[in-house]
Write an enzyme that holds these catalytic residues in place. Structure first.
Site, PDB file in Angstrom:
ATOM      1  N   GLY A   1      -4.573  -7.198   2.285  1.00  0.00           N
ATOM      2  CA  GLY A   1      -3.839  -5.935   2.310  1.00  0.00           C
ATOM      3  C   GLY A   1      -4.458  -4.832   1.480  1.00  0.00           C
ATOM      4  O   GLY A   1      -3.759  -3.937   1.003  1.00  0.00           O
ATOM      5  N   SER A   2      -5.785  -4.850   1.354  1.00  0.00           N
ATOM      6  CA  SER A   2      -6.397  -3.760   0.580  1.00  0.00           C
ATOM      7  C   SER A   2      -6.242  -2.419   1.308  1.00  0.00           C
ATOM      8  O   SER A   2      -6.110  -1.375   0.664  1.00  0.00           O
ATOM      9  CB  SER A   2      -7.868  -4.056   0.269  1.00  0.00           C
ATOM     10  OG  SER A   2      -8.655  -3.983   1.425  1.00  0.00           O
ATOM     11  N   ASN A   3      -6.203  -2.446   2.639  1.00  0.00           N
ATOM     12  CA  ASN A   3      -5.954  -1.196   3.365  1.00  0.00           C
ATOM     13  C   ASN A   3      -4.513  -0.743   3.203  1.00  0.00           C
ATOM     14  O   ASN A   3      -4.251   0.456   3.066  1.00  0.00           O
ATOM     15  CB  ASN A   3      -6.302  -1.354   4.850  1.00  0.00           C
ATOM     16  CG  ASN A   3      -7.786  -1.212   5.091  1.00  0.00           C
ATOM     17  OD1 ASN A   3      -8.320  -0.102   5.095  1.00  0.00           O
ATOM     18  ND2 ASN A   3      -8.478  -2.337   5.250  1.00  0.00           N
TER      19      ASN A   3
ATOM     20  N   ARG B   1      -2.870 -11.098  14.711  1.00  0.00           N
ATOM     21  CA  ARG B   1      -2.175 -11.712  15.843  1.00  0.00           C
ATOM     22  C   ARG B   1      -2.442 -10.933  17.119  1.00  0.00           C
ATOM     23  O   ARG B   1      -2.576  -9.702  17.079  1.00  0.00           O
ATOM     24  CB  ARG B   1      -0.662 -11.743  15.608  1.00  0.00           C
ATOM     25  CG  ARG B   1      -0.279 -12.459  14.343  1.00  0.00           C
ATOM     26  CD  ARG B   1       0.984 -13.243  14.526  1.00  0.00           C
ATOM     27  NE  ARG B   1       0.792 -14.385  15.393  1.00  0.00           N
ATOM     28  CZ  ARG B   1       0.309 -15.557  14.984  1.00  0.00           C
ATOM     29  NH1 ARG B   1      -0.069 -15.749  13.747  1.00  0.00           N
ATOM     30  NH2 ARG B   1       0.165 -16.550  15.847  1.00  0.00           N
TER      31      ARG B   1
ATOM     32  N   HIS C   1     -10.958  -1.134  12.556  1.00  0.00           N
ATOM     33  CA  HIS C   1     -11.835  -2.267  12.868  1.00  0.00           C
ATOM     34  C   HIS C   1     -13.178  -2.066  12.154  1.00  0.00           C
ATOM     35  O   HIS C   1     -13.731  -0.967  12.177  1.00  0.00           O
ATOM     36  CB  HIS C   1     -12.041  -2.366  14.380  1.00  0.00           C
ATOM     37  CG  HIS C   1     -12.836  -3.556  14.781  1.00  0.00           C
ATOM     38  ND1 HIS C   1     -12.291  -4.832  14.824  1.00  0.00           N
ATOM     39  CD2 HIS C   1     -14.142  -3.688  15.104  1.00  0.00           C
ATOM     40  CE1 HIS C   1     -13.237  -5.692  15.181  1.00  0.00           C
ATOM     41  NE2 HIS C   1     -14.373  -5.020  15.353  1.00  0.00           N
TER      42      HIS C   1
HETATM   43  C1  GRF Z   1     -10.268  -4.788   7.470  1.00  0.00           C
HETATM   44  O1  GRF Z   1     -11.645  -4.971   7.357  1.00  0.00           O
HETATM   45  C2  GRF Z   1      -9.918  -4.197   8.793  1.00  0.00           C
HETATM   46  O2  GRF Z   1     -10.932  -3.408   9.329  1.00  0.00           O
HETATM   47  C3  GRF Z   1      -9.711  -5.405   9.664  1.00  0.00           C
HETATM   48  O3  GRF Z   1      -9.112  -6.353   8.827  1.00  0.00           O
HETATM   49  C4  GRF Z   1      -9.533  -6.125   7.490  1.00  0.00           C
HETATM   50  C5  GRF Z   1      -8.305  -6.106   6.635  1.00  0.00           C
HETATM   51  O4  GRF Z   1      -8.626  -6.094   5.270  1.00  0.00           O
HETATM   52  N1  GRF Z   1      -8.919  -5.073  10.819  1.00  0.00           N
HETATM   53  P1  GRF Z   1      -7.507  -5.887   4.168  1.00  0.00           P
HETATM   54  O5  GRF Z   1      -6.470  -7.014   4.359  1.00  0.00           O
HETATM   55  O6  GRF Z   1      -6.878  -4.551   4.393  1.00  0.00           O
HETATM   56  O7  GRF Z   1      -8.198  -6.004   2.863  1.00  0.00           O
END
Ligand code: GRF
Length: 205
Positions: free
Chosen positions: A16-18, A95, A113
């Protein structure tokens, strides 16, 4: 899309870093949205702790406890509608989606992505890029149309692959780009600089 602050739900399965980057951008005033919900299919994932620490409501579920994917997605859609969520933000949600979610949020769901789509869709995009020996890869944000990492592209950012890059070193530079790009694109949508309704009108199927 709407005049009130855009209400988003983030879907994630792992670290969940994003998700964190989105939370941080909202806190810093760089992103004007309300994070209504985190949806996570892995109740023990680190992203759930991040959401709790950020006071974001969480909906977790265990896919195995449902007879079908459609069943858990129907439950999710109910939660999203209760919270009047405008936009689904997929951020590492691992999923396959069904028509239940795709139809309910057609043109109102985006994904990030870690490659320059249409190159290297699917799992292990960073490794795929390294294995192919490409010299440039990147990050793509796109509208979700129910295919595998397909749908209209909203934004891309490129970076060079260095000769000594490993999956870890390249992933970490890609993540840094994602953390900057994703909040920016969401803010562009919230502020109307990107008009998703235009894109969703193009639907043919
Ligand atoms: C990211 O690299 C995103 O591009 C892909 O999944 C990864 C999620 O990373 N769809 P995080 O859990 O947000 O660190």
């Amino acid at each position: 899309m709407t005049t009130r602050p855009l209400r988003i739900a983030v879907f994630a399965s792992g670290s969940g870093s994003n998700f964190q980057a989105i939370v941080d951008a909202v806190r810093a005033g760089r992103l004007d949205v309300r994070i209504e919900l985190l949806v996570c299919d892995k109740p023990n994932a680190a992203v759930v702790t991040r959401a709790q620490q950020a006071d974001v409501p969480v909906h977790t579920f265990r896919p195995k406890e449902y007879a079908s994917r459609q069943d858990y997605e129907r439950e999710i859609v109910t939660h999203l509608q209760e919270k009047q969520v405008d936009l689904i933000v997929l951020a590492g949600y691992m999923r396959i989606l069904t028509e239940v979610l795709v139809e309910a949020y057609w043109g109102r769901m985006i994904n990030i992505h870690p490659s320059l789509l249409p190159s290297f869709p699917g799992l292990h995009a960073v490794r795929q890029a390294l294995d192919h020996g490409v010299k440039i890869t990147g990050v793509t944000v796109h509208v979700v149309d129910g295919g595998l990492d397909s749908g209209p592209i909203l934004a891309q950012r490129a970076l060079s692959i260095e000769p000594d890059d490993t999956e870890d070193t390249l992933s970490s530079r890609i993540h840094a780009i994602e953390h900057d790009l994703y909040p920016q694109v969401i803010d562009d949508i919230a502020a109307g600089r990107i008009d998703l309704t235009q894109l969703s009108n193009k639907r043919t199927g």
